[in-house]
Design a protein around this motif. Structure first.
Motif, PDB file in Angstrom:
ATOM      1  N   ALA A  70     -38.056  60.442  30.428  1.00 52.72           N
ATOM      2  CA  ALA A  70     -39.429  60.877  30.681  1.00 52.72           C
ATOM      3  C   ALA A  70     -39.559  61.378  32.115  1.00 52.72           C
ATOM      4  N   HIS A  71     -38.904  60.678  33.048  1.00 48.01           N
ATOM      5  CA  HIS A  71     -38.935  61.098  34.448  1.00 48.01           C
ATOM      6  C   HIS A  71     -38.257  62.460  34.610  1.00 48.01           C
ATOM      7  N   LEU A  72     -37.127  62.646  33.959  1.00 46.72           N
ATOM      8  CA  LEU A  72     -36.407  63.923  34.044  1.00 46.72           C
ATOM      9  C   LEU A  72     -37.280  65.056  33.531  1.00 46.72           C
ATOM     10  N   ALA A  73     -37.922  64.860  32.390  1.00 42.27           N
ATOM     11  CA  ALA A  73     -38.787  65.898  31.830  1.00 42.27           C
ATOM     12  C   ALA A  73     -39.920  66.242  32.792  1.00 42.27           C
ATOM     13  N   ALA A  74     -40.509  65.222  33.411  1.00 49.11           N
ATOM     14  CA  ALA A  74     -41.596  65.471  34.365  1.00 49.11           C
ATOM     15  C   ALA A  74     -41.087  66.230  35.587  1.00 49.11           C
ATOM     16  N   CYS A  75     -39.908  65.876  36.072  1.00 50.02           N
ATOM     17  CA  CYS A  75     -39.323  66.580  37.223  1.00 50.02           C
ATOM     18  C   CYS A  75     -39.054  68.045  36.896  1.00 50.02           C
ATOM     19  N   ALA A  78     -41.882  70.652  37.014  1.00 51.27           N
ATOM     20  CA  ALA A  78     -42.506  71.031  38.292  1.00 51.27           C
ATOM     21  C   ALA A  78     -42.547  72.556  38.385  1.00 51.27           C
ATOM     22  N   PRO A  79     -43.552  73.090  39.088  1.00 55.24           N
ATOM     23  CA  PRO A  79     -43.751  74.545  39.093  1.00 55.24           C
ATOM     24  C   PRO A  79     -42.689  75.355  39.833  1.00 55.24           C
ATOM     25  N   THR A  80     -42.008  74.762  40.792  1.00 50.13           N
ATOM     26  CA  THR A  80     -40.983  75.510  41.535  1.00 50.13           C
ATOM     27  C   THR A  80     -39.665  74.747  41.501  1.00 50.13           C
ATOM     28  N   ILE A  81     -38.569  75.471  41.680  1.00 52.04           N
ATOM     29  CA  ILE A  81     -37.264  74.818  41.669  1.00 52.04           C
ATOM     30  C   ILE A  81     -37.097  73.926  42.903  1.00 52.04           C
ATOM     31  N   LYS A  86     -36.613  68.327  44.726  1.00 48.53           N
ATOM     32  CA  LYS A  86     -37.160  67.211  45.507  1.00 48.53           C
ATOM     33  C   LYS A  86     -37.476  66.022  44.611  1.00 48.53           C
ATOM     34  N   ARG A  87     -38.132  66.279  43.493  1.00 49.31           N
ATOM     35  CA  ARG A  87     -38.501  65.186  42.583  1.00 49.31           C
ATOM     36  C   ARG A  87     -37.267  64.516  41.987  1.00 49.31           C
ATOM     37  N   LEU A  88     -36.261  65.313  41.623  1.00 51.76           N
ATOM     38  CA  LEU A  88     -35.048  64.742  41.030  1.00 51.76           C
ATOM     39  C   LEU A  88     -34.327  63.826  42.018  1.00 51.76           C
ATOM     40  N   ALA A 186     -30.750  60.844  50.174  1.00 50.75           N
ATOM     41  CA  ALA A 186     -31.551  61.820  49.439  1.00 50.75           C
ATOM     42  C   ALA A 186     -32.190  62.822  50.396  1.00 50.75           C
ATOM     43  N   GLU A 187     -32.693  62.337  51.512  1.00 53.38           N
ATOM     44  CA  GLU A 187     -33.338  63.236  52.487  1.00 53.38           C
ATOM     45  C   GLU A 187     -32.325  64.181  53.123  1.00 53.38           C
ATOM     46  N   VAL A 188     -31.107  63.703  53.381  1.00 53.29           N
ATOM     47  CA  VAL A 188     -30.061  64.581  53.925  1.00 53.29           C
ATOM     48  C   VAL A 188     -29.708  65.660  52.905  1.00 53.29           C
TER      49      VAL A 188
END
Length: 195
Positions: A70-75, A78-81, A86-88, A186-188
């Motif tokens: 469900a999280h993957l589908a929501a990510c 998202a409107p932009t790649i 970022k969400r993934l 993740a931030e790097v």
């Protein structure tokens, strides 16, 4: 013919408990006594409700994948790649670092810790991970077709990069990385994302 006795346990709760044992110990590391104790049932009840250990494991993996899927589908919606990425990545770091859960990812932990006797389990886990990877590749191909990626960017390679970062975070989490360390990685990864 008489109907069987009704179950004296909550099958959903028992499956959730089995999932957590498999998540912590892997398929091979989870013993039947450990599973039945965690589930609060005896072995015959386990077999009657879920089948053998392999069938129980596959049902536990199905349960595990409900939230991440469900999280993957929501990510991916998202409107932009850039937002997808970022969400993934941040989402993976957050989920994998959650102190309420066993360390790492049930799929990664299970696939990496299977011996020759459990090759069918390993193949199943690799195939399930491949389905998620394919969904990410499809979204990157869509972004390329829409002109969202820089000229010359390889959408397949970028999608594999995202999957590799997420899988690396899972391995780091299983090895004891703190939530802060996972977030830092993740931030790097996001800071180095090709603009």
């Amino acid at each position: 013919m008489a109907a069987g006795r009704p179950r004296s346990f909550d099958a959903d709760k028992a499956l959730d408990r089995a999932m957590r044992v498999f998540w912590r110990r892997g398929y091979e590391g989870a013993s039947l006594p450990e599973l039945t104790k965690a589930m609060g049932i005896n072995r015959p009840s386990m077999y009657a409700a879920f089948g053998n250990k392999e069938a129980l494991f596959k049902k536990a993996v199905d349960r595990y994948l409900e939230e991440p899927a469900a999280h993957l589908a929501a990510c991916l919606a998202a409107p932009t790649i850039a937002e997808v990425t970022k969400r993934l990545i941040l989402g993976a770091a957050e989920r994998l670092g959650c102190p309420k859960n066993p360390r790492g990812c049930l799929i990664m932990n299970g696939a990496l810790a299977c011996g020759k006797e459990s090759e069918s389990i390993r193949r199943d886990l690799v195939a399930r991970r491949g389905e998620h990877d394919q969904a990410i590749r499809a979204r990157f191909a869509q972004a390329a077709a829409a002109g969202e990626l820089r000229k010359g960017a390889d959408p397949d390679a970028l999608a594999r990069y995202i999957s590799t970062v997420m899988q690396g975070l899972a391995v780091q989490a299983a090895s004891g990385a703190t939530p802060e360390q996972l977030r830092s990685v993740a931030e790097v990864a996001l800071a180095n994302w090709p603009k």
